[in-house]
Design an enzyme around this catalytic site. Structure first.
Site, short mmCIF file in Angstrom:
data_model
loop_
_atom_site.label_atom_id
_atom_site.label_comp_id
_atom_site.label_asym_id
_atom_site.label_seq_id
_atom_site.Cartn_x
_atom_site.Cartn_y
_atom_site.Cartn_z
N ARG A 67 0.66 -1.18 0.02
CA ARG A 67 0.09 0.04 0.05
C ARG A 67 0.82 1.51 0.18
O ARG A 67 0.78 2.04 -0.66
CB ARG A 67 -0.83 0.28 1.24
CG ARG A 67 -1.89 1.27 1.41
CD ARG A 67 -2.74 1.11 2.61
NE ARG A 67 -3.82 -0.02 2.65
CZ ARG A 67 -4.56 -0.44 3.46
NH1 ARG A 67 -4.53 0.45 4.65
NH2 ARG A 67 -5.26 -1.37 3.23
N MET A 92 -11.58 2.52 -4.88
CA MET A 92 -11.95 1.40 -4.04
C MET A 92 -10.78 0.85 -3.09
O MET A 92 -10.53 -0.32 -3.07
CB MET A 92 -12.41 0.13 -4.76
CG MET A 92 -13.66 0.54 -5.61
SD MET A 92 -15.24 1.06 -4.68
CE MET A 92 -15.40 -0.56 -3.68
N ARG A 93 -9.80 2.01 -2.81
CA ARG A 93 -8.76 1.46 -2.06
C ARG A 93 -8.65 2.23 -0.82
O ARG A 93 -9.18 3.42 -0.83
CB ARG A 93 -7.45 2.07 -2.92
CG ARG A 93 -7.36 1.36 -4.19
CD ARG A 93 -6.94 0.45 -4.55
NE ARG A 93 -6.03 -0.08 -3.69
CZ ARG A 93 -5.38 -1.54 -3.38
NH1 ARG A 93 -6.03 -2.45 -3.75
NH2 ARG A 93 -4.31 -1.79 -2.67
N ASN A 109 -14.10 12.72 -0.09
CA ASN A 109 -14.64 11.49 -0.64
C ASN A 109 -16.15 11.61 -0.63
O ASN A 109 -16.83 12.44 -0.04
CB ASN A 109 -14.34 10.31 0.45
CG ASN A 109 -14.67 9.02 -0.18
OD1 ASN A 109 -14.71 8.71 -1.27
ND2 ASN A 109 -15.31 8.12 0.83
N HIS A 111 -19.57 9.04 0.03
CA HIS A 111 -20.07 7.91 0.49
C HIS A 111 -21.46 7.60 0.37
O HIS A 111 -22.15 8.60 0.79
CB HIS A 111 -19.51 7.67 1.95
CG HIS A 111 -19.88 6.32 2.70
ND1 HIS A 111 -19.16 5.36 2.16
CD2 HIS A 111 -20.78 6.05 3.47
CE1 HIS A 111 -19.63 4.15 3.15
NE2 HIS A 111 -20.72 4.52 3.45
N SER A 138 -22.95 11.20 1.45
CA SER A 138 -22.31 12.45 2.17
C SER A 138 -20.91 12.60 1.48
O SER A 138 -20.26 11.46 1.18
CB SER A 138 -22.01 11.89 3.68
OG SER A 138 -22.98 11.42 4.33
N THR A 143 -10.27 11.45 6.42
CA THR A 143 -8.98 11.40 7.57
C THR A 143 -8.74 9.81 7.72
O THR A 143 -9.19 8.93 6.72
CB THR A 143 -9.75 11.55 8.93
OG1 THR A 143 -10.86 11.02 9.37
CG2 THR A 143 -10.24 13.02 8.85
N ASP A 147 -14.32 6.34 6.35
CA ASP A 147 -15.69 7.09 6.21
C ASP A 147 -15.90 7.62 7.19
O ASP A 147 -17.00 8.09 7.80
CB ASP A 147 -16.80 6.11 5.77
CG ASP A 147 -16.52 5.20 4.59
OD1 ASP A 147 -15.77 5.66 3.53
OD2 ASP A 147 -16.95 3.95 4.56
C1 GRF Z 1 -20.76 6.44 -5.44
O1 GRF Z 1 -22.09 5.51 -5.21
C2 GRF Z 1 -19.87 6.58 -4.35
O2 GRF Z 1 -20.88 7.07 -3.34
C3 GRF Z 1 -19.20 5.54 -3.90
O3 GRF Z 1 -18.71 4.90 -5.17
C4 GRF Z 1 -19.94 5.08 -5.91
C5 GRF Z 1 -19.18 5.58 -7.41
O4 GRF Z 1 -20.03 5.72 -8.34
N1 GRF Z 1 -18.14 6.08 -3.14
P1 GRF Z 1 -19.40 6.44 -9.69
O5 GRF Z 1 -18.22 5.45 -10.15
O6 GRF Z 1 -19.11 7.65 -9.56
O7 GRF Z 1 -20.64 6.10 -10.71
#
Ligand code: GRF
Length: 218
Positions: A67, A92-93, A109, A111, A138, A143, A147
């Site tokens: 990482r 996704m990391r 970010n 979420h 959100s 940090t 999340d």
């Molecule tokens: C979104 O739902 C976001 O909240 C989450 O990942 C998704 C990304 O969707 N973190 P996209 O790739 O922007 O369509």
């Protein structure tokens, strides 16, 4: 007036990235997206970004042993873009504490839940199972706690009888595409700032996240 340079970091289809870019290309925007960076060359958002005339970069996660070395390469890619705000959008990391510290106060970010509810994965299914009245998304500063950073703005909708994770996902995405560009604009206009780990709005500590409600979101 100089535009705030923004980097958007993705892993997937990049619909939030596209919303952030499209808002930046509208008249009067205070920010510009200087690079879209993915951690894999299969990310569908890379082609979308190129189609929107945004420079792209890939830091292929599979080529890094750990990482820390991946995060160091990602930090170099961001810094070489000149970005002063970084928007994670479906990235996704989990980032190392050192990376988060390096970009403290400049790292956002999105979420798909009304944080602090439902950190982590499967947020729509969890909100439906809990029979929550409201659900949403959100935008928060990042940090070291996953999340867990201070929330700037939420998009909120009412769950409906018969909702499924897919039906909710579509409505949450529609809200995300409103709130994420909005937050980028507020930061570019210096109306939102992060000071000592807290969100300030128009110079005052933000008591509760800014709220966008849209029950009609498709
Ligand atoms: C979104 O739902 C976001 O909240 C989450 O990942 C998704 C990304 O969707 N973190 P996209 O790739 O922007 O369509």
């Amino acid at each position: 007036m100089a535009l705030l340079p923004v980097a958007v970091v993705i892993s997937g289809r990049g619909s939030n990235m596209e919303a952030i870019v499209r808002a930046s290309q509208a008249a009067g925007s205070r920010y510009q997206v200087v690079r879209v960076i993915a951690d894999r060359d299969s990310a569908g958002g890379l082609a979308r970004a190129a189609g929107l005339d945004i420079p792209t970069g890939v830091v292929p996660v599979k080529q890094f042993a750990d990482r820390e070395s991946f995060d160091a390469a990602l930090a170099r890619e961001i810094e070489s873009s000149g970005a002063r705000l970084v928007a994670l959008a479906g990235f996704m990391r989990i980032l190392s504490a050192g990376f988060v510290q390096r970009f403290a106060g400049q790292l956002l970010n999105i979420h798909p839940s009304l944080l602090p509810k439902y950190k982590g994965l499967d947020t729509h299914a969890r909100a439906i199972a809990a029979k929550d009245v409201h659900h949403g998304a959100s935008v928060h500063y990042v940090t070291a706690e996953l999340d867990g950073g201070p929330v700037i703005m939420q998009g909120r909708l009412r769950l409906r009888a018969g909702d499924t994770p897919d039906s909710v996902s579509a409505r949450v995405h529609a809200l995300e595409h409103i709130i994420y560009p909005h937050v980028c604009s507020l930061i570019a206009a210096e109306r939102v700032q992060c000071r000592n780990g807290a969100v300030y709005f128009d110079g005052e500590p933000l008591a509760a996240p800014l709220l966008e409600e849209n029950d009609a979101a498709a």
